[in-house]
Each structure stands twice: as C-alpha cells, then as structure tokens.
Enzyme design. Structure first.
Site, mmCIF file in Angstrom:
data_model
loop_
_atom_site.group_PDB
_atom_site.id
_atom_site.type_symbol
_atom_site.label_atom_id
_atom_site.label_comp_id
_atom_site.label_asym_id
_atom_site.label_seq_id
_atom_site.Cartn_x
_atom_site.Cartn_y
_atom_site.Cartn_z
ATOM 1 N N ASP A 1 -19.488 -27.104 -22.924
ATOM 2 C CA ASP A 1 -19.850 -28.617 -22.792
ATOM 3 C C ASP A 1 -18.970 -29.518 -23.790
ATOM 4 O O ASP A 1 -18.354 -28.910 -24.725
ATOM 5 C CB ASP A 1 -21.270 -28.843 -22.944
ATOM 6 N N ASP B 1 -26.639 -28.411 -23.130
ATOM 7 C CA ASP B 1 -27.843 -29.208 -23.731
ATOM 8 C C ASP B 1 -28.752 -29.973 -22.772
ATOM 9 O O ASP B 1 -30.003 -29.960 -23.074
ATOM 10 C CB ASP B 1 -27.288 -30.128 -24.903
ATOM 11 N N ASP C 1 -27.787 -28.331 -17.231
ATOM 12 C CA ASP C 1 -27.156 -27.326 -17.471
ATOM 13 C C ASP C 1 -27.819 -25.909 -17.345
ATOM 14 O O ASP C 1 -27.229 -24.817 -17.459
ATOM 15 C CB ASP C 1 -26.702 -27.363 -19.088
ATOM 16 N N ASN D 1 -22.332 16.122 -38.510
ATOM 17 C CA ASN D 1 -22.749 17.137 -37.734
ATOM 18 C C ASN D 1 -21.600 18.349 -37.365
ATOM 19 O O ASN D 1 -21.851 19.591 -37.444
ATOM 20 C CB ASN D 1 -23.035 16.634 -36.481
ATOM 21 N N GLU E 1 -21.002 20.280 -40.480
ATOM 22 C CA GLU E 1 -22.085 21.371 -40.673
ATOM 23 C C GLU E 1 -21.914 22.394 -39.331
ATOM 24 O O GLU E 1 -22.567 23.551 -39.881
ATOM 25 C CB GLU E 1 -23.581 20.598 -40.547
#
Length: 947
Positions: free
Chosen positions: A370, A670, A674, A736, A739
């Site tokens: 707008d 607003d 709208d 991970n 590991e």
C-alpha cells in the site's frame, strides 16, 4: 442496575414500568406498562438509553466504575492451556526422547543380566535418562518462555474504540467497555462488544466472522420484531464483526464472555493448533534420523557378535553407535532459535503472530505494498489550495499548527466548508504534538483551515450539522447538511471528477460564474496539475437549498465549485534504502493503491519503486476488462508496475495471479478493505499504529511503526532465522558423523574395544554441543544475506547442499579423531589383543578421541557462522555468546580429562600438551579447509545477484 434512576419521594406513582430483556438481564424503563418482557431489539431507539440507564452524552466515570464491578472487563477468556505438568510430560513424547528412553531401559536391563554387573553399564543408563530429563527441561522452559513472549507482544498491539463519556468523545481501550457505553463507529472499525444501534447512516457490517455471510449486511436503528433471534435483528451488531460502511452509534448490551462471539470463542479455543511446515520437516527428519540410528546400531550389533565379543559388550557398542546418531539437543535448540528470531523482529517493530510467517519471510519474492502509511508518514499535509483561478501555497508539515496559507482571504470559504464536511478531530498525542482521531485527510483539512485563520468552533456553532451522507466508494463523495441562519447549506467534498459532475457554476472571488465547457476544461487542468505534482486532490463544493432536509440527490447536484485542495503524504525517509535492499535481495515491489495514478507514481519515484521513464500503470477499470490469464501476462510484462484506483476485489485478484505464477507474496494494508488480500497472501502485513482492527486480525504480521522499512528488516531477519536453523543442523549432525566414523572404523579394523563410549557421546552432545548450537541460533544476519535471491518455496531444510556440508565437515573431523585414536594406540607398541577397558593407554586414546571431537566442534561452530563469507571478514568476535559457549565446552572437556570423579564416569585419563596440540591441529585443519571451500564458492560460483 446499581446506577438506574431512582424515584424521588413525593412524586406521584407512575404507571407500572415496561420490562425489557438485555442479554440475560431484565431492565426496567418508565414507559407504557406491559406484562411481558420485551427484547432490547424491539425498543425504540430513544428508549434504549433509558433501558440501559445511559444517555446520549455517555456514562460518567462513576457509572463506568460501578458497572465494571458487576460486568468485569470486556475480554474473552484465554484459550484453555495444558497444566504445567502436562506440558512437561509432552516433552518426553518427542521421537528422539522416546528412542533414548528405550535405550536407557534396555541398558538397565543389560546391567541386571550382567555377571558380574559392571558399574559402567548402570552409569550409561543413568546418563541417558539424565540427558532426556535435561532436554525436556530445556524444551519446556523455552516453550513456556516463547508463550509468555507471544502474549506480551500481542499486548503491544493497540485495541481501542471511540466512546462518549461525560459528554465528550474519548478513545478508550476495548477491554474498558461496560454495558451502557455509547460507542461511535465508522467504516473499518471492529465492533468491540454486542451493541444495539441508536444511530445509523448508510451502515453495513461484515458478519462473516460470526455467521459466515459473505456479503455485508445493512443495519439500522429502527426497532426490530421481538419474535426474531437477536442475530437476525437489523439493529443489533456483535463483537468480532466489522463495520463495512457508514457511521453509527450503539449502546453496549453485552461484553466479554456474555457476547455471542464469546460463546463461539470458547468452542474455537479448544481446537488444536496446526503444525507449521517447519515443524513437519523437523518431525520427518526426526523419524528419518531415528530409523537410521536404530538400523545402523542393529547392524553393528549383528556384525560384532560373530567376532567373539561378549553379548553385553556388543550391545553397549551398538548402543553407542545409536546414541552417536541421535541429536539429543536438537528440539531445544530449534525452539530457542525461533524464539530469538521472533524477539529480534519485535525489536524491529515487526510482531509475528505465527511461526509460519517466520518461515515464509525468508522466501518472499513479491511485496504488494500500500502507499499511505506504509511508504509515507500517514500525516497528510495540505501544500496547495486552488481557488479563484490561482494556487495558494501552504507552509508547514504534519498536524502541527505551524505554517500559513499564502493570501488566505479568498480560500477561507473553501476551507471552512471542507473542515465542516468531516468527522475527524485533532487531539493531543501521547508523545507531544497532535494526532488525528478519525480520517487523516479530514485531519489535514482541519489543520489547513486553522492556518488560514478559520475559527472552527465558531463555524460549527454558526452552522450546526443536521444531516450527513457519508462517503461511499461508489459515488466517491461525502456531504454534510448544515442549518446556517435562515437557510440550509450543503457542503460536498470528494474526488474531483465526482464533484465536478454535480457542479453547475464556480465561486470566483465571491462571484458566481457558470461552469461552461471552457471554464470546466480550465478547472480540470488545474486539478490535473496538482495531481501531477504528486498531490492527493479533493474538490470542495457548496449548495444552498430552501428545504430543511434535502435528499442526497438534491444535496449533491446543482453545486457551486469552491476549489481544490492538494495534499501530500511525505515519504518516510528510511523507505528508499529499504526499497533498494529489497531489490538487491531479488524481491519485486508492486504498489497497489486506491490513489490517483499520478499521485501513486510520484510517490513510487521518490522511494525508488519506479526508476525508469514509463512504468506500467493499471487502473481498476482496466483490471475489470482483463481476464485472469491476461492479468498474469500483464504481471510479467514489466518489473515496474503500479495498480491504482483499485478495489479490494482488484487487490485480491492481483495477489492470486501472482501466486498462480509461483510467487511468494507479502501484502501490506491498513484498512478494512485490505483484509481480503491480507488473508489471501502468503504473508499479510498490517499496520499496527494506524491500521484498523480488521486489518490487524486478518494479518500474520503487524508492523508496530507502520513503516515499509520494517518489512525489509523482517525479511532480513526471517532469512537469518532460516539460515541459523540450517547452521546448527550442520553443526549438530557433523558432530554425529565425527562420533560415528571412529566406531565404524574400529569394527572394520577388528579393534576389540570402542574408540568412544556411549557415555562420552552423551557428554559431547549435551555438555559441549548444545550451548554452541544455541549461540549459532542467535547469530546475527550475514552481511550479504540480502544480496541473495529468495530461497525456493519447496527447498528442504535437509537439502543436498546441507548434506554435502555435513559430510564435508564431519568427514574432516572424523578422519582427524580416528587417526589420532589409532595413532596413540599404535605408538604405544601394545597389541590390540592386550588392551583392556582399564588399560591406561586405551583410556588415554578414549580421551584423545573425545577431546578431538570437542575441539573440532569448536572450530566447526566458528566456521558455521557464515555460509560464503570468510570468518575473518565478519570477525572472530562477532558472536561473543558462541565464544563463551565454546570456552565452556572446552572447560568441561578439561574437567573430564583431569578431575578424578569425572575420569571414573567417562573412563578418561589426563592429556598432556602434545595430545591437546593434536586435537587443536584437527580443528585448525578443519577450519582451513572450510575457508578454502568458501573461497572457491565466492570466486568460482558467485551467487546470482539481482540488480
């Protein structure tokens, strides 16, 4: 009611009172007797004040206080929430938590079956349970904190209404309404309570939220039959609906839970919240990771059994593999990252009502904006008045009284009529200065009238209003009728074309001149010249009639044109830079405005939406003649496109056409008109300060400062949130990989023991990884985040690019720690078969593996701060929380290595300087290789930029 009128002593008894029903109460009015109770809808408008013990001037402060003690505040009940213990219990239903709980149970069972029983197995079971508990507490705390934050942010959005109290019009919080309050309503307002109308002019309401009716329904103040339900009464309006057109006044009949909407609200509040796409992606990822963890763990268990390893030892090894693949801290980290993003947006004046908006913001491709209040200040300022054939410049900006009108005498009649033809008021603003209560355009007319020396109070007293024909979008006019001395004056203002159609002559320096073809062309050219200068132009006219109550047709025909008023809403100074930022980010900006094309184009040029000579300007009339396929073609013809003089239906069509083309559309607005487009958009963005309640309710994001620059900032933060989620996904899963690989390498190498115990994996994941992951979730946006194109709509969190980076970083880390483990064992000269779980060399090797992963992860966290930019470009100290988290992780690792109680738990041994140097070397190598990868990305595959 406690404040109902009392009968004075000595006054003859009146006839038995008539009884009316108001909601669930019965009220008494001193009018004609009747034996049965009458619904308030059947009461004549004049008697409603008596029924509710009110008055046209409104309630007094004492009456309001007395009624609040019985009626309470005008609030709806909060949705039912689970009790705290239920919310905590829900944390244990996460798939990762379930996998770990099952693993802990099996581990404890293995401990019971062992002979002799090993304390380490029991310690592992306890450690896994502690991990689950810790993760649940973190997740619960973050969820509770996010909920409290959302409630606090929602309270920042103002919800007020206009009422009459103590004889004055006031603006009060909606929650302060009490039965009997006189509420003043106009188009765009949300109805704040259940009301009985006592005044209504061209009044219509949108009942879709309450009844599902798709079209606005007209309402009046006339009595309705007592036999029909209240929802069908034409003089009743209800909380949760909105005013579609007209003006009116109503008395509050019911508030809060006693309203019709309150009854429905309680039913709807129990409905479950739908999950967002991001939550579904995380759930799917959790299922995939859990399945992989269980499958790989089972495979490792089956592979080790034939090698002669004890059953329990093989199981504990498989359990370590499974735990290594489960990112235990991921749920808590995710919730923290989203909460941080929402709070950061709030600090930039963007209130996000749903997490879905956070996700969608990162992929926005088009913003339909707008003009008034978003690109501009929403402080209309009259800069030119055209009267008597010439322009009269006006100085001063905004709603302050400073400024003057050049040669004001010839324009006072025009400005007096313009000021009287309106409903706005100027009131003191909280932060000083003045603000407009009502329409901003009408407020600007009040300001310029004061600058010209018009005494508005005297004018209103000399010409009191007796009737009004409110502004209507179809006829584009507003008319007020005034009793002025011995005649009736009709003042009309509106769009120049609409006003000129009703004009027959012109007031030229106090003399009337016929509006012939030549003069009409001159007048039209003057209005166009004002519009070409980027001004919003209103025409003002007058007619004097003989009758006291002229019809609308009579009042708006045979008019005398007084002149034009040209006003401008100055652009916000920060908007131009925000527009440039959006262009760099590949986001297209389309202005969709109800203003004159020339005015819209002038503002678009000032802020940079239009940069070339001839933008494509599409009016509402042209849209009416264009079908949907034609509109899609039109949207692809030019990057600089303006839609002007459009209706709510037009705006929604534009949004739908863009979405059919695969765009992610954000819409700003607003007004009540709208709301359809805001709801239809991927991201509806409402104005929080100047917007209507209807627009705010229809949106998923509210701009508390009404500035377009806040949208650009929110997009930047939305992209940052999404990127940060990916960063800690890479960080967690690369750990991970680091590991898992040593465990797999030991299996294939025939090593009888494990290079990393399950309890060590838990210590890494919870003791060293969680805090850096949380700090990555708070990483500020990268400098070039708005230089990248929007991410594709269907892009997954765990994309191929993310998986490649996980394998790249995790692979480097895994190779380093695996090599360090076997190097330490090999350099000792001890055969694999001679190593036992308590052998010092084996415990030192275990400690080196854990330390190598922790140190490497610290360097991974530094590398993950950026996707393409060099770490040394953004600075090593740009995220102090990350450095602090890494330092705590390293300190914890040092404690595991040197403190005897922790050595007993984690089966570790003290490391010397050489061991720490090896671990640090793994991290430095990883960071160097990641910097090289980023360099290649920046120089060989530069990311597309949008000019």
């Amino acid at each position: 009611m406690p404040d109902a009128p009392r009968r004075r002593a000595g006054v003859p008894c009146a006839p038995p009172p008539k009884r009316y029903t108001v909601g669930g109460m019965t009220s008494v009015a001193a009018v004609e007797p009747e034996t049965t109770a009458v619904p308030v809808q059947a009461v004549p408008a004049a008697d409603v004040y008596v029924v509710l013990a009110s008055a046209p001037a409104g309630l007094s402060a004492g009456q309001v206080a007395a009624r609040r003690t019985t009626a309470g505040f005008n609030e709806l009940p909060a949705p039912g929430r689970r009790r705290l213990w239920r919310r905590l219990a829900r944390q244990f239903t996460d798939l990762f938590a379930i996998v770990l709980i099952v693993a802990a149970g099996i581990t404890f069972l293995a401990y019971l079956l062992q002979s002799p029983r090993e304390v380490g197995t029991l310690q592992l079971a306890v450690a896994i349970i502690c991990v689950v508990l810790l993760n649940a507490v973190i997740g619960f705390a973050q969820e509770y904190s996010a909920e409290r934050t959302a409630q606090a942010l929602q309270a920042m959005v103002p919800h007020t209404c206009r009422v009459m109290r103590d004889g004055e019009r006031q603006e009060v919080p909606v929650r302060d309404l009490v039965p009997g309050d006189v509420v003043v309503l106009e188009a765009g307002d949300a109805v704040p309570a259940d009301l009985r109308l006592v005044e209504a002019r061209d009044f219509a309401v949108d009942n879709a939220a309450l009844t599902g009716e798709s079209e606005p329904v007209h309402r009046s103040s006339e009595p309705a039959p007592a036999s029909i339900p209240a929802l069908q009464a034409r003089n009743r309006i209800f909380m949760g609906t909105s005013v579609a057109s007209g003006v009116g006044r109503g008395l509050v009949v019911a508030t809060g839970v006693e309203t019709e909407f309150g009854r429905i609200f309680r039913l709807a509040a129990a409905a479950p919240q739908p999950t967002t796409p991001l939550q579904r992606q995380i759930a799917a990822m959790a299922r995939w990771v859990s399945l992989v963890a269980l499958t790989v763990g089972a495979a490792m268990f089956l592979m080790r059994l034939p090698t002669g390893q004890p059953f329990v030892a093989s199981f504990v090894f498989a359990l370590g593999v499974m735990v290594a693949l489960v990112p235990e801290g991921l749920p808590a980290t995710l919730s923290v990252s989203l909460a941080i993003g929402v709070r950061r947006m709030a600090r930039r004046h963007a209130l996000v009502k749903r997490l879905l908006a956070v996700e969608a913001l990162g992929s926005t491709t088009v913003i339909c904006t707008d003009k008034t209040g978003t690109l501009t200040k929403a402080e209309m300022t009259v800069t030119q008045v055209w009267a008597a054939g010439r322009a009269h410049p006006v100085s001063g900006v905004g709603y302050g009284p400073e400024g003057e009108v050049t040669d004001p005498v010839p324009v006072r009649a025009l400005l007096s009529a313009a000021a009287l033809c309106g409903n706005a008021r100027l009131v003191a603003a909280a932060g000083g200065g003045r603000r407009v209560l009502g329409d901003a355009t009408e407020g600007a007319l009040l300001v310029v009238a004061g600058k010209a020396g018009v005494d508005l109070a005297a004018e209103e007293a000399a010409a009191p209003r007796v009737a009004e024909f409110p502004f209507d979008p179809t006829r584009k006019l507003m008319t007020t009728v005034h009793r002025a001395g011995g005649h009736t004056a009709c003042y009309v203002k509106g769009a120049p074309g609409a006003v000129l159609r009703g004009c027959v002559d012109v007031d030229w320096d106090g003399r009337s001149r016929p509006l012939d073809a030549g003069l009409r062309a001159e007048v039209i050219a003057a209005g166009d010249a004002l519009a070409a200068g980027g001004l919003r132009v209103l025409a003002v006219a007058r007619r004097v009639v003989a009758g006291a109550r002229p019809s609308q047709e009579e009042a708006e025909s045979g008019l005398t044109l007084l002149g034009f008023v040209g006003m401008a809403d100055p652009p916000r100074p920060e908007v131009a830079e925000a527009v440039r930022m959006c262009r760099r980010a590949g986001i297209r900006i389309i202005m969709v405005s109800g203003d004159h094309p020339l005015t819209a184009e002038a503002v678009a040029r000032r802020v940079g939406i239009v940069r070339r000579g001839n933008p494509v300007v599409v009016t509402g009339d042209r849209l009416d003649d264009t079908d949907d396929p034609g509109l899609e073609v039109l949207l692809s013809t030019s990057d600089e496109l303006l839609f002007c003089r459009v209706s709510p239906e037009h705006k929604m069509r534009v949004v739908a056409a863009l979405q059919r083309r695969g765009e992610i559309v954000a819409v700003t607005g607003d007004g009540a008109n709208d709301a359809p487009a805001l709801k239809h958009a991927d991201i509806g963005v409402a104005m929080g300060a100047s917007g209507t309640d209807v627009a705010r309710e229809a949106s998923v994001m509210v701009l508390l400062d009404d500035s377009f620059a806040s949208i650009a900032a929110a997009v930047k933060l939305g992209r940052s949130v999404y990127h940060n989620i990916r960063k800690f996904l890479v960080y967690v899963f690369s750990s991970n990989v680091g590991e898992l690989v040593p465990l797999l390498a030991a299996t294939f190498a025939g090593f009888p023991l494990v290079p990393l115990l399950a309890v060590q994996v838990l210590a890494i994941d919870l003791g060293s990884d969680v805090l850096p992951a949380l700090a990555l979730g708070a990483e500020p946006p990268e400098p070039d985040v708005m230089d990248r194109p929007p991410r594709p709509r269907r892009e997954r969190l765990m994309s191929l690019a993310v998986a490649r980076r996980i394998l790249f970083l995790g692979g480097i880390q895994a190779a380093g720690v695996t090599a360090a483990f076997f190097w330490h064992v090999h350099s000792s000269g001890i055969a694999y078969a001679d190593l036992t779980a308590d052998h010092p060399v084996y415990r030192e090797a275990l400690t080196i593996t854990q330390a190598g992963i922790v140190v490497s992860q610290f360097f991974v966290s530094l590398a993950m701060r950026t996707d393409r930019q060099s770490l040394f470009t953004v600075g090593l100290f740009g995220n102090p929380a990350l450095l602090a988290a890494g330092a705590l992780g390293l300190a914890f690792m040092a404690g595991v290595s040197y403190l005897e109680p922790l050595q007993d738990i984690f089966h570790t041994a003290p490391l010397d300087a050489a061991d720490w140097a090896v671990a640090a070397g793994c991290g430095v190598l990883l960071l160097a290789m990641e910097e090289g990868r980023k360099w290649v990305l920046r120089h060989r595959r530069p990311e597309r930029r949008t000019s």
